[in-house]
Scaffold this motif. Structure first.
Motif, mmCIF file in Angstrom:
data_model
loop_
_atom_site.group_PDB
_atom_site.id
_atom_site.type_symbol
_atom_site.label_atom_id
_atom_site.label_comp_id
_atom_site.label_asym_id
_atom_site.label_seq_id
_atom_site.Cartn_x
_atom_site.Cartn_y
_atom_site.Cartn_z
ATOM 1 N N LEU A 189 0.830 -1.208 0.000
ATOM 2 C CA LEU A 189 0.000 0.000 0.000
ATOM 3 C C LEU A 189 0.862 1.255 0.000
ATOM 4 O O LEU A 189 0.605 2.209 -0.754
ATOM 5 N N ILE A 190 1.902 1.278 0.827
ATOM 6 C CA ILE A 190 2.795 2.446 0.874
ATOM 7 C C ILE A 190 3.513 2.633 -0.466
ATOM 8 O O ILE A 190 3.619 3.758 -0.979
ATOM 9 N N LEU A 191 3.979 1.537 -1.049
ATOM 10 C CA LEU A 191 4.661 1.627 -2.345
ATOM 11 C C LEU A 191 3.705 2.102 -3.435
ATOM 12 O O LEU A 191 4.101 2.854 -4.346
ATOM 13 N N GLU A 192 2.432 1.707 -3.338
ATOM 14 C CA GLU A 192 1.454 2.156 -4.317
ATOM 15 C C GLU A 192 1.156 3.651 -4.156
ATOM 16 O O GLU A 192 0.926 4.358 -5.141
ATOM 17 N N ILE A 193 1.163 4.129 -2.914
ATOM 18 C CA ILE A 193 0.999 5.579 -2.694
ATOM 19 C C ILE A 193 2.136 6.340 -3.372
ATOM 20 O O ILE A 193 1.921 7.344 -4.054
ATOM 21 N N SER A 194 3.365 5.849 -3.197
ATOM 22 C CA SER A 194 4.517 6.471 -3.849
ATOM 23 C C SER A 194 4.338 6.458 -5.365
ATOM 24 O O SER A 194 4.595 7.467 -6.049
ATOM 25 N N ASN A 195 3.891 5.340 -5.886
ATOM 26 C CA ASN A 195 3.678 5.195 -7.326
ATOM 27 C C ASN A 195 2.621 6.189 -7.835
ATOM 28 O O ASN A 195 2.800 6.844 -8.864
ATOM 29 N N GLN A 196 1.516 6.333 -7.088
ATOM 30 C CA GLN A 196 0.445 7.242 -7.498
ATOM 31 C C GLN A 196 0.895 8.707 -7.426
ATOM 32 O O GLN A 196 0.498 9.521 -8.269
ATOM 33 N N ILE A 197 1.722 9.034 -6.437
ATOM 34 C CA ILE A 197 2.243 10.409 -6.342
ATOM 35 C C ILE A 197 3.119 10.727 -7.548
ATOM 36 O O ILE A 197 3.046 11.814 -8.135
ATOM 37 N N LYS A 198 3.940 9.747 -7.964
ATOM 38 C CA LYS A 198 4.781 9.947 -9.150
ATOM 39 C C LYS A 198 3.919 10.161 -10.396
ATOM 40 O O LYS A 198 4.214 11.014 -11.242
ATOM 41 N N LYS A 199 2.853 9.389 -10.502
ATOM 42 C CA LYS A 199 1.952 9.536 -11.647
ATOM 43 C C LYS A 199 1.255 10.896 -11.643
ATOM 44 O O LYS A 199 0.952 11.454 -12.700
ATOM 45 N N ASN A 200 1.015 11.410 -10.467
ATOM 46 C CA ASN A 200 0.226 12.631 -10.307
ATOM 47 C C ASN A 200 1.092 13.874 -10.103
ATOM 48 O O ASN A 200 0.608 14.916 -9.695
ATOM 49 N N ILE A 201 2.393 13.755 -10.392
ATOM 50 C CA ILE A 201 3.342 14.808 -10.038
ATOM 51 C C ILE A 201 2.991 16.152 -10.687
ATOM 52 O O ILE A 201 3.103 17.219 -10.057
ATOM 53 N N LYS A 202 2.540 16.130 -11.925
ATOM 54 C CA LYS A 202 2.194 17.380 -12.618
ATOM 55 C C LYS A 202 1.055 18.101 -11.904
ATOM 56 O O LYS A 202 1.126 19.312 -11.659
ATOM 57 N N ASN A 203 0.008 17.364 -11.535
ATOM 58 C CA ASN A 203 -1.138 17.969 -10.853
ATOM 59 C C ASN A 203 -0.759 18.501 -9.473
ATOM 60 O O ASN A 203 -1.255 19.546 -9.037
ATOM 61 N N ILE A 204 0.138 17.774 -8.791
ATOM 62 C CA ILE A 204 0.571 18.204 -7.452
ATOM 63 C C ILE A 204 1.352 19.517 -7.545
ATOM 64 O O ILE A 204 1.138 20.438 -6.749
ATOM 65 N N ILE A 205 2.245 19.609 -8.518
ATOM 66 C CA ILE A 205 3.033 20.835 -8.692
ATOM 67 C C ILE A 205 2.129 22.004 -9.055
ATOM 68 O O ILE A 205 2.288 23.124 -8.524
ATOM 69 N N GLU A 206 1.174 21.781 -9.938
ATOM 70 C CA GLU A 206 0.238 22.853 -10.319
ATOM 71 C C GLU A 206 -0.576 23.315 -9.115
ATOM 72 O O GLU A 206 -0.810 24.522 -8.933
ATOM 73 N N ALA A 207 -1.005 22.367 -8.276
ATOM 74 C CA ALA A 207 -1.758 22.725 -7.068
ATOM 75 C C ALA A 207 -0.888 23.529 -6.108
ATOM 76 O O ALA A 207 -1.350 24.500 -5.489
ATOM 77 N N ASN A 208 0.373 23.155 -6.018
ATOM 78 C CA ASN A 208 1.280 23.859 -5.116
ATOM 79 C C ASN A 208 1.545 25.288 -5.589
ATOM 80 O O ASN A 208 1.670 26.208 -4.766
ATOM 81 N N LEU A 209 1.618 25.482 -6.894
ATOM 82 C CA LEU A 209 1.821 26.833 -7.427
ATOM 83 C C LEU A 209 0.655 27.751 -7.056
ATOM 84 O O LEU A 209 0.849 28.941 -6.778
ATOM 85 N N ILE A 210 -0.544 27.192 -7.024
ATOM 86 C CA ILE A 210 -1.710 27.974 -6.592
ATOM 87 C C ILE A 210 -1.563 28.362 -5.122
ATOM 88 O O ILE A 210 -1.799 29.510 -4.734
ATOM 89 N N ASP A 211 -1.161 27.393 -4.299
ATOM 90 C CA ASP A 211 -0.967 27.680 -2.873
ATOM 91 C C ASP A 211 0.115 28.724 -2.652
ATOM 92 O O ASP A 211 -0.029 29.623 -1.813
ATOM 93 N N LEU A 212 1.206 28.607 -3.401
ATOM 94 C CA LEU A 212 2.298 29.574 -3.262
ATOM 95 C C LEU A 212 1.849 30.973 -3.670
ATOM 96 O O LEU A 212 2.224 31.968 -3.042
ATOM 97 N N GLN A 213 1.041 31.049 -4.711
ATOM 98 C CA GLN A 213 0.519 32.345 -5.162
ATOM 99 C C GLN A 213 -0.359 32.969 -4.089
ATOM 100 O O GLN A 213 -0.332 34.185 -3.862
ATOM 101 N N ASN A 214 -1.124 32.133 -3.403
ATOM 102 C CA ASN A 214 -2.019 32.616 -2.344
ATOM 103 C C ASN A 214 -1.283 32.921 -1.039
ATOM 104 O O ASN A 214 -1.867 33.486 -0.111
ATOM 105 N N ALA A 215 0.000 32.512 -0.978
ATOM 106 C CA ALA A 215 0.749 32.624 0.273
ATOM 107 C C ALA A 215 1.712 33.803 0.295
ATOM 108 O O ALA A 215 2.589 33.868 1.166
ATOM 109 N N LYS A 216 1.562 34.728 -0.634
ATOM 110 C CA LYS A 216 2.506 35.842 -0.731
ATOM 111 C C LYS A 216 2.582 36.674 0.555
ATOM 112 O O LYS A 216 3.607 37.274 0.859
#
Length: 406
Positions: free
Chosen positions: A26-53
């Motif tokens: 299960l833990i290894l699959e979480i790691s695998n899914q995060i790698k697959k979803n890396i683009k969406n995670i980075i895009e979400a983080n950019l929104i948070d960073l923009q809101n955190a000025k």
């Protein structure tokens, strides 16, 4: 919220039943899914960073979650998955005078709730540690990381769905009034770990009825002894302050033996100047180099920034007295080539992590070989320092007999 917590309590019991191999998968699959979803995670983080000025630079640094950070997170999850089993371990065993056979066996604590600010990596790391130790996991992240945490949780939930397992990780997007209710839910929660600013830790500690494991502020010290190797001391001091000043294991005060100040201070300042560190010095320091004069409040301050206190002390005893008075109990270090001084410091300084000739920046679950940590506890009970898998267990006694009565 009660229904969600009640459902979690039931599903977390299932983690013990499925065994170590399935928890690892299960833990290894979480790691695998995060790698697959890396683009969406980075895009979400950019929104948070923009809101955190409007947030402090330290908070923004903790919030940033780029491709390199995500890859390090996945490596951390894989390390956690590959750690040895901590559940069902026989810690002790004996036969009593009555003939009954007693074993002391490790078991999960139950449902663990982490309340934290910034740091999106905490979402996945705490989830993984709880899965590996067969604990239910409740996560309450800060609103400043809402989008990033949501994207990470999508990966975690997808891992459960891929392996067709009941979810044992619950993320709560709730306000402060609901948090106050949450930390009183003894019926569903067994431990709360507040991980963030001083106000958050104080609020949870003062209002919770569930047991609290505090990840308090890091007012960390380095004492440079009269016998210190000065080159080594400069490298350690600069690293402890400047490698990541927003981390709780960064040094906030350097204490310097009076006999080496004339040689050491200019060298230290030259090293700190490369990072534009603002120095707050005692009067004796101010007499030697330009700095802001420290006041009494300076010694208790966690800057989380390129700011550092400098104080000249008469001897080792004064240094230890200062540390035990002003430390938050996190991490302290001595730089000395004198074995006796090092051993005295290691023995008498009362903090969770005490170093001789190494940077306080090593106070970290990954650096300690734990994969990650739920937090760095400044408590003395039940855990202290980086809280890894073993600290997420308790124990019970299993007794076998053959008709014995008392």
């Amino acid at each position: 919220m009660e229904k969600l917590l009640n459902d979690l309590k039931k599903s977390s019991k299932y983690l013990q039943k499925i065994g170590q191999k399935n928890r690892v998968n299960l833990i290894l699959e979480i790691s695998n899914q995060i790698k697959k979803n890396i683009k969406n995670i980075i895009e979400a983080n950019l929104i948070d960073l923009q809101n955190a000025k409007s947030l402090s630079q330290a908070m923004q640094n903790r919030l940033k979650f780029d491709e390199n950070t995500i890859n390090l997170l996945c490596k951390s999850l894989e390390d956690i998955a590959n750690l040895k089993e901590v559940i069902g371990v026989i810690n002790d065993g004996w036969e009593a005078k009555s003939g009954i056979k007693i074993q002391k066996i490790s078991i999960p604590i139950g449902n663990i709730c982490a309340i934290y600010e910034s740091r999106p990596n905490v979402t996945a790391e705490v989830a993984a540690l709880c899965i590996k130790s067969a604990n239910g996991c409740v996560l309450k992240g800060g609103k400043e990381a809402r989008n990033t945490n949501s994207a990470i949780m999508q990966s975690i939930n997808q891992a459960y769905e891929t392996l067709n397992l009941p979810k044992s990780v619950l993320f709560l997007d709730i306000d402060r009034s609901e948090v106050e209710k949450l930390i009183k839910m003894d019926e569903y929660l067994d431990l709360i770990v507040p991980r963030g600013g001083e106000n958050l830790v104080k609020f949870v500690s003062q209002n919770a009825t569930v047991p609290v494991l505090k990840h308090d502020k890091g007012v960390c010290h380095i004492y440079v002894d009269k016998s210190a190797d000065l080159s080594k001391a400069i490298n350690i001091c600069v690293n402890a302050k400047c490698s990541r000043p927003s981390a709780c294991n960064a040094a906030e005060t350097v204490l310097i033996h009076q006999s080496i100040v004339n040689e050491f201070l200019p060298l230290l300042k030259a090293g700190l100047d490369k990072f534009d560190v603002e120095i707050f010095g005692c009067q004796k320091v101010a007499n030697i180099l330009p700095c802001t004069l420290a006041n009494e409040a300076s010694w208790d301050r966690e800057y989380l920034d390129f700011k550092l206190n400098l104080k000249i002390v008469e001897n080792l005893e004064e240094a230890m007295e200062h540390i035990n008075l002003h430390s938050s109990g996190h991490s302290e270090a001595i730089i000395s080539e004198d074995y006796s001084s090092c051993e005295q410091f290691l023995s008498l300084v009362d903090s969770a992590c005490v170093y001789a000739n190494a940077s306080t920046r090593f106070s970290d679950g990954g650096e300690f070989g734990f994969g990650a940590e739920v937090g760095i506890s400044t408590n003395k009970l039940h855990a202290r320092g980086p809280v890894g898998l073993k600290e997420l267990t308790t124990y019970k006694y299993i007794i076998r007999g053959n008709g014995e009565i008392r």
